[in-house]
Every structure is written in structure tokens, then in C-alpha cells.
Design a protein around this motif. Structure first.
Motif, mmCIF file in Angstrom:
data_model
loop_
_atom_site.group_PDB
_atom_site.id
_atom_site.type_symbol
_atom_site.label_atom_id
_atom_site.label_comp_id
_atom_site.label_asym_id
_atom_site.label_seq_id
_atom_site.Cartn_x
_atom_site.Cartn_y
_atom_site.Cartn_z
ATOM 1 N N LYS A 250 104.286 65.639 26.950
ATOM 2 C CA LYS A 250 105.497 65.843 26.215
ATOM 3 C C LYS A 250 105.241 65.980 24.774
ATOM 4 C CE LYS A 250 108.501 63.915 29.846
ATOM 5 N NZ LYS A 250 109.506 62.903 30.152
ATOM 6 N N THR A 251 105.938 66.918 24.063
ATOM 7 C CA THR A 251 105.683 66.688 22.448
ATOM 8 C C THR A 251 105.768 65.515 21.916
ATOM 9 O OG1 THR A 251 106.073 69.125 22.431
ATOM 10 C CG2 THR A 251 106.403 67.987 20.438
ATOM 11 N N SER A 252 106.915 64.827 22.221
ATOM 12 C CA SER A 252 107.147 63.438 21.818
ATOM 13 C C SER A 252 106.388 62.365 22.080
ATOM 14 C CB SER A 252 108.505 63.050 22.441
ATOM 15 O OG SER A 252 108.731 63.100 23.820
ATOM 16 N N GLU A 253 105.373 62.662 23.009
ATOM 17 C CA GLU A 253 104.267 61.743 23.539
ATOM 18 C C GLU A 253 103.027 61.748 22.586
ATOM 19 O OE1 GLU A 253 105.123 61.240 28.450
ATOM 20 O OE2 GLU A 253 103.590 62.665 27.135
ATOM 21 N N THR A 254 102.654 60.583 22.164
ATOM 22 C CA THR A 254 101.347 60.537 21.421
ATOM 23 C C THR A 254 100.191 59.803 22.635
ATOM 24 O OG1 THR A 254 101.906 57.927 21.107
ATOM 25 C CG2 THR A 254 102.689 59.502 19.343
ATOM 26 N N SER A 255 100.589 59.346 23.551
ATOM 27 C CA SER A 255 99.401 58.942 24.535
ATOM 28 C C SER A 255 100.193 58.971 26.020
ATOM 29 C CB SER A 255 98.844 57.621 24.147
ATOM 30 O OG SER A 255 97.699 57.333 25.063
ATOM 31 N N PRO A 256 99.619 59.317 26.874
ATOM 32 C CA PRO A 256 98.229 60.051 27.120
ATOM 33 C C PRO A 256 98.393 61.444 26.394
ATOM 34 C CG PRO A 256 99.262 60.017 29.241
ATOM 35 C CD PRO A 256 100.041 59.181 28.409
ATOM 36 N N ALA A 257 97.289 62.053 26.153
ATOM 37 C CA ALA A 257 97.034 63.273 25.665
ATOM 38 C C ALA A 257 97.084 64.458 26.624
ATOM 39 C CB ALA A 257 95.745 63.485 24.630
ATOM 40 N N VAL A 258 96.603 63.858 28.122
ATOM 41 C CA VAL A 258 96.497 64.659 29.013
ATOM 42 C C VAL A 258 97.198 63.964 30.509
ATOM 43 C CG1 VAL A 258 95.200 65.940 30.793
ATOM 44 C CG2 VAL A 258 94.509 65.638 28.379
#
Length: 279
Positions: A250-258
């Protein structure tokens, strides 16, 4: 028609539509509500949250309440007048205006003071005609009369009016809301054995369009998996997809990247945020 026709929908969408036709004869049922909306409005996806569901606000969990989330519609430009007897920095959008207000669309006609839309995202009315949307002014607005230009999604009003019409009024407490878009970032790498640069660019452009169309057609509440994107990449000229994907989140997430899977609830739908494909 069964001969010389064009596939205009996926099989799963056709099956769902036929099921709604059969089980949705009574507009007072969940399938009935879906069938009526899909046949009479520009909605492309619908979620009906009924009484007892935890997604309903506690005060709406009694019998006879439905929250109807819709995806689709058309953006309409509007113009409204208001007066203020004192200087203000914030204006609460009244229920007599069309809502919800589309973000980044408001301006004061004939006035250089900037206007920022702050959408209601927390109340039980968020995303509906009754949302507590606000206009924030870049500097103090003196007392006087003003005209605001902005945009809104006509679908909210269309569905509300449809379900309040004499033909389809169920007598239930129905609140129509705009489903929340959840942008997803997808970065990936593919391998082609072609040595022609123009040919490779053509493959990437085809993949970009394919992924955009796939995500644009996703339904409210539908999850997205890495494997969905990987399967879309196997077109002519693409020999391999590098896994795992570089970014899938999700664009709003910083982690996890995948993530393996991106899930949303029945008030949300997945949309495309940032997309990058290298070859």
C-alpha cells in the motif's frame, strides 16, 4: 448474443450478475439492492454492509440499517454561495451542498485565497452526502459573500435518490457512501531475450496498460496478490519475471516493502498508486 459477440465482462462478473438477477428480485435484500443499483446507475462495484456487521458504526447496528459503499460514477463541477458575518479560516460544508467534496478541487471564484478540502474520514457519515467535509482557507477570509467552485461524485446522489424513490424505497435506514480508494505501489523487473530497444519499450508499455486495466476493474473488498501481477506479465516477448517483486505494498505503508497479498475490507477498493517496470 452467443455468436459473433464480444467478451464485455469477466466470467466471474457475469456469474455474480446472474446470481443477483435471480436472488435479487426483492429490493429489500442485499442482492436486491445490488441488482437495482447496478442496473440503474454508473456504479461498477457495490458493497452492502448490513445490520450487525462490525463495519457499521455502533449506533447503526440495529435492525433496518444498511451502509452501501459504491465505486464508480462521474465527477461533476458545482458552484455554491455562502456568507460569513465574521472572519473565518474554516468553513464546514453544509448538507445542502453536494458531497463528498473531491479533494484538491475547491477554489474561491474571483478570489486569490487558496482553498484546501479536508474530507471527513472518521465519522459514521464519512464519504456520504452527510459527511463533515471542511474547506480550509490559506489565509483568514474576511466577513462577506463568496462563491465556491468544487467537484463531487454524482454517483452518491444518484444511488441515494434511487433507493428513496417510490419504486425502490425499502423503508430501511440506508446511508450511501463512496468506497475508499487504497492506492498500491508496484515496482517490478521483467526479462526479455529481445535485443531491440524499441521492442522492449513496447513490451513495457503493454504491461503497464494491462496492469492498469486489471486494477481499475477490481471490486470493493477484493484482495491483490503478487501472483496476480506476475501472471499478467507473461505476454509475448516477456521471458521471465524477477521475483519477489521490488515493491508490492500500500502506498501509505513504509514497511514491509513487499507483501505476499494486499487486503482491503468491504468498504475499500484497491487502486493503482505508483507503477514502475524495468526490463
Amino acid at each position: 448474443p452467443f455468436v459473433n459477440a464480444t467478451d464485455t465482462e469477466l466470467d466471474v462478473d457475469f456469474i455474480a450478475r446472474m446470481q443477483n438477477e435471480i436472488s435479487g428480485c426483492n429490493v429489500g435484500t442485499v442482492n436486491g439492492i445490488k441488482s437495482v443499483i447496478l442496473q440503474n446507475t454508473e456504479a461498477t462495484s457495490i458493497s452492502v454492509i448490513s445490520s450487525g456487521d462490525l463495519l457499521l458504526a455502533p449506533s447503526r447496528r440495529d435492525g433496518g440499517c444498511f451502509d452501501i459503499y459504491v465505486k464508480g460514477g462521474r465527477v461533476i463541477n458545482d458552484e455554491q454561495n455562502f456568507e460569513t458575518s465574521s472572519a473565518i479560516n474554516v468553513y464546514n460544508v453544509p448538507d445542502t451542498w453536494h458531497k463528498p467534496v473531491v479533494a484538491n478541487t475547491a477554489s474561491l471564484k474571483g478570489n486569490s485565497i487558496g482553498v484546501t478540502v479536508v474530507n471527513d474520514t472518521t465519522s459514521m457519515y464519512a464519504g456520504s452526502q452527510r459527511a463533515y467535509d471542511k474547506l480550509i482557507f490559506s489565509s483568514t477570509l474576511p466577513a462577506g459573500s463568496y462563491t465556491v467552485q468544487y467537484s463531487y461524485n454524482q454517483l452518491i446522489a444518484d444511488v441515494t435518490n434511487l433507493l428513496q424513490s417510490d419504486e425502490y424505497n425499502t423503508g430501511a435506514n440506508i446511508l450511501v457512501k463512496q468506497a475508499q480508494s487504497v492506492p498500491v505501489d508496484i515496482f517490478l523487473q521483467v526479462v526479455s531475450y529481445s535485443t531491440d530497444a524499441d521492442e522492449k519499450n513496447s513490451y513495457v508499455n503493454t504491461l503497464i496498460q494491462t496492469i492498469k486495466e486489471y486494477i481499475a476493474a477490481m471490486q470493493i473488498g477484493e484482495s491483490l496478490e503478487q501472483s496476480d501481477i506476475i501472471n499478467l506479465c507473461y505476454i509475448e516477448g516477456i521471458n521471465r519475471v524477477v521475483i519477489p517483486l521490488t515493491y508490492f505494498k500500500k502506498t501509505s505503508e513504509t514497511s514491509p516493502a513487499v507483501n505476499d497479498i494486499i487486503e482491503v475490507n468491504n468498504t475499500q477498493y484497491i487502486s493503482l498508486g505508483n507503477l514502475s517496470i524495468t526490463i
